[in-house]
Design a protein around this motif. Structure first.
Motif, PDB file in Angstrom:
ATOM      1  N   GLY A  36      14.885   3.081  -3.251  1.00  0.00           N
ATOM      2  CA  GLY A  36      14.061   4.273  -3.210  1.00  0.00           C
ATOM      3  C   GLY A  36      12.769   4.118  -2.434  1.00  0.00           C
ATOM      4  N   VAL A  37      12.626   2.992  -1.695  1.00  0.00           N
ATOM      5  CA  VAL A  37      11.393   2.717  -0.972  1.00  0.00           C
ATOM      6  C   VAL A  37      11.700   2.446   0.499  1.00  0.00           C
ATOM      7  CG1 VAL A  37       9.394   1.166  -0.769  1.00  0.00           C
ATOM      8  CG2 VAL A  37      10.297   1.743  -3.026  1.00  0.00           C
ATOM      9  N   ARG A  38      10.959   3.121   1.360  1.00  0.00           N
ATOM     10  CA  ARG A  38      10.995   2.831   2.795  1.00  0.00           C
ATOM     11  C   ARG A  38       9.792   1.944   3.077  1.00  0.00           C
ATOM     12  NH1 ARG A  38       8.777   6.915   6.522  1.00  0.00           N
ATOM     13  NH2 ARG A  38       8.505   5.733   8.417  1.00  0.00           N
ATOM     14  N   ILE A  39      10.039   0.736   3.580  1.00  0.00           N
ATOM     15  CA  ILE A  39       8.965  -0.233   3.793  1.00  0.00           C
ATOM     16  C   ILE A  39       8.587  -0.260   5.264  1.00  0.00           C
ATOM     17  CG2 ILE A  39       8.276  -2.652   3.601  1.00  0.00           C
ATOM     18  CD1 ILE A  39      10.378  -2.887   1.320  1.00  0.00           C
ATOM     19  N   LEU A  40       7.299  -0.056   5.539  1.00  0.00           N
ATOM     20  CA  LEU A  40       6.763  -0.174   6.886  1.00  0.00           C
ATOM     21  C   LEU A  40       5.996  -1.480   6.963  1.00  0.00           C
ATOM     22  CD1 LEU A  40       5.270   3.401   7.487  1.00  0.00           C
ATOM     23  CD2 LEU A  40       7.452   2.500   8.281  1.00  0.00           C
ATOM     24  N   ASN A  41       6.373  -2.343   7.889  1.00  0.00           N
ATOM     25  CA  ASN A  41       5.651  -3.594   8.081  1.00  0.00           C
ATOM     26  C   ASN A  41       4.610  -3.370   9.170  1.00  0.00           C
ATOM     27  OD1 ASN A  41       7.090  -5.349   6.242  1.00  0.00           O
ATOM     28  ND2 ASN A  41       8.833  -4.968   7.566  1.00  0.00           N
ATOM     29  N   ARG A  42       3.373  -3.259   8.745  1.00  0.00           N
ATOM     30  CA  ARG A  42       2.274  -3.004   9.677  1.00  0.00           C
ATOM     31  C   ARG A  42       0.969  -3.422   9.027  1.00  0.00           C
ATOM     32  NH1 ARG A  42       1.302   3.535   9.168  1.00  0.00           N
ATOM     33  NH2 ARG A  42       1.322   3.573   6.906  1.00  0.00           N
ATOM     34  N   SER A  43      -0.045  -3.542   9.847  1.00  0.00           N
ATOM     35  CA  SER A  43      -1.383  -3.864   9.354  1.00  0.00           C
ATOM     36  C   SER A  43      -2.220  -2.597   9.353  1.00  0.00           C
ATOM     37  CB  SER A  43      -2.039  -4.917  10.251  1.00  0.00           C
ATOM     38  OG  SER A  43      -1.279  -6.096  10.249  1.00  0.00           O
ATOM     39  N   LEU A  44      -2.990  -2.399   8.315  1.00  0.00           N
ATOM     40  CA  LEU A  44      -3.905  -1.262   8.240  1.00  0.00           C
ATOM     41  C   LEU A  44      -5.340  -1.777   8.183  1.00  0.00           C
ATOM     42  CD1 LEU A  44      -2.155   1.026   5.586  1.00  0.00           C
ATOM     43  CD2 LEU A  44      -2.206   1.329   8.061  1.00  0.00           C
ATOM     44  N   ILE A  91       0.854  -1.186   0.000  1.00  0.00           N
ATOM     45  CA  ILE A  91       0.000   0.000   0.000  1.00  0.00           C
ATOM     46  C   ILE A  91       0.892   1.238   0.000  1.00  0.00           C
ATOM     47  CG2 ILE A  91      -1.790   1.261   1.261  1.00  0.00           C
ATOM     48  CD1 ILE A  91      -2.344  -1.539   2.660  1.00  0.00           C
ATOM     49  N   LEU A  92       0.725   2.104  -0.968  1.00  0.00           N
ATOM     50  CA  LEU A  92       1.450   3.366  -0.992  1.00  0.00           C
ATOM     51  C   LEU A  92       0.981   4.199   0.192  1.00  0.00           C
ATOM     52  CD1 LEU A  92       3.444   5.152  -2.641  1.00  0.00           C
ATOM     53  CD2 LEU A  92       1.422   6.085  -3.796  1.00  0.00           C
ATOM     54  N   THR A 124      12.153   9.487  -1.644  1.00  0.00           N
ATOM     55  CA  THR A 124      11.959   8.140  -1.114  1.00  0.00           C
ATOM     56  C   THR A 124      10.484   7.980  -0.813  1.00  0.00           C
ATOM     57  OG1 THR A 124      14.157   8.139  -0.118  1.00  0.00           O
ATOM     58  CG2 THR A 124      12.576   6.522   0.729  1.00  0.00           C
ATOM     59  N   ILE A 125       9.878   6.941  -1.386  1.00  0.00           N
ATOM     60  CA  ILE A 125       8.458   6.727  -1.121  1.00  0.00           C
ATOM     61  C   ILE A 125       8.308   5.721   0.017  1.00  0.00           C
ATOM     62  CG2 ILE A 125       7.815   7.272  -3.496  1.00  0.00           C
ATOM     63  CD1 ILE A 125       7.203   4.302  -3.880  1.00  0.00           C
ATOM     64  N   THR A 126       7.190   5.838   0.717  1.00  0.00           N
ATOM     65  CA  THR A 126       6.886   4.928   1.810  1.00  0.00           C
ATOM     66  C   THR A 126       5.809   3.969   1.341  1.00  0.00           C
ATOM     67  OG1 THR A 126       7.402   6.666   3.408  1.00  0.00           O
ATOM     68  CG2 THR A 126       6.142   4.786   4.214  1.00  0.00           C
ATOM     69  N   VAL A 127       6.045   2.698   1.607  1.00  0.00           N
ATOM     70  CA  VAL A 127       5.092   1.662   1.237  1.00  0.00           C
ATOM     71  C   VAL A 127       4.815   0.818   2.476  1.00  0.00           C
ATOM     72  CG1 VAL A 127       4.704  -0.388  -0.193  1.00  0.00           C
ATOM     73  CG2 VAL A 127       5.852   1.606  -1.161  1.00  0.00           C
ATOM     74  N   THR A 128       3.552   0.570   2.735  1.00  0.00           N
ATOM     75  CA  THR A 128       3.157  -0.289   3.846  1.00  0.00           C
ATOM     76  C   THR A 128       2.979  -1.703   3.321  1.00  0.00           C
ATOM     77  OG1 THR A 128       2.077   1.524   5.018  1.00  0.00           O
ATOM     78  CG2 THR A 128       1.369  -0.708   5.574  1.00  0.00           C
TER      79      THR A 128
END
Length: 161
Positions: free
Chosen positions: A80-88, A45-46, A64-68
C-alpha cells in the motif's frame, strides 16, 4: 461504538473513540498511515497526496500512500506504499503528529500533481501557504528534480486523458 444522539437525530461518532479503559484511540487511517510510513524506515517522510491529507488540505486519504525515503535505501516493499527514493531539503520537511511529513507547500504541489489543481486551490483558499511559496517550491522541484516533475506531470496527463 454507538453514534451519539443530538437533538433527536443520529450523528456521526467522534473522530477519536474512547476505549472501555478510558484511553483515546487515534483514528484508524492515521494509525495505518503512521505504521506504513515508519515501515519504510526511520528517515521516511510521508509525502504526496497522503501528506496533503495528513495536513488537512484534502479530505480523503489515498488508497496508496507515497513515502519519501533517502537515496540508497535498501529494504523490502511495503504493501500500500509507493516509495520515492530521493533527498529532500530540511526546509521541505515538518513534524506533524510525531510523523515526518513534507511541508505544506510541497504537499500541496505533489497532491496537485496526483489529484488535480483543486488541491493547490484548496491550500491557497485555506490561507495555509501563499502562491509565491508554491511557485518557489515548483521552481526548486523543476531545477533539482526535473525528471521526477516531468514524469509526475506525464502521469497526471495520462490519467486525465
Amino acid at each position: 461504538m454507538s453514534a451519539a444522539r443530538c437533538r433527536g437525530s443520529l450523528r456521526r461518532p467522534p473522530r477519536h473513540a474512547t476505549s472501555a479503559f478510558g484511553r483515546i484511540r487515534p483514528e484508524p487511517h492515521r494509525t495505518t498511515t503512521r505504521i506504513a510510513t515508519l515501515s519504510v524506515g526511520p528517515s521516511a517522510i510521508l509525502s504526496g497526496s497522503a501528506a496533503a491529507w495528513w495536513h488537512g488540505i484534502v479530505d480523503d486519504r489515498p488508497e496508496t500512500i507515497t513515502v519519501t525515503a533517502p537515496r540508497g535505501r535498501h529494504g523490502p516493499p511495503v504493501k500500500g506504499v509507493r516509495i520515492l527514493n530521493r533527498s529532500l531539503a530540511d526546509a521541505d520537511v515538518l513534524i506533524r503528529g510525531d510523523l515526518r511529513v513534507t511541508g505544506i507547500a510541497l504537499s500541496a504541489l505533489e497532491g496537485g500533481v496526483e489529484l488535480g489543481a483543486e488541491v493547490i486551490d484548496s491550500v491557497l483558499q485555506q490561507r495555509r501557504t501563499t502562491g509565491w511559496t508554491v511557485l518557489n517550491s515548483t521552481w526548486a522541484d523543476l531545477t533539482e528534480r526535473a525528471d521526477y516533475v516531468a514524469s509526475s506531470i506525464r502521469q497526471a496527463l495520462n490519467v486525465a486523458a
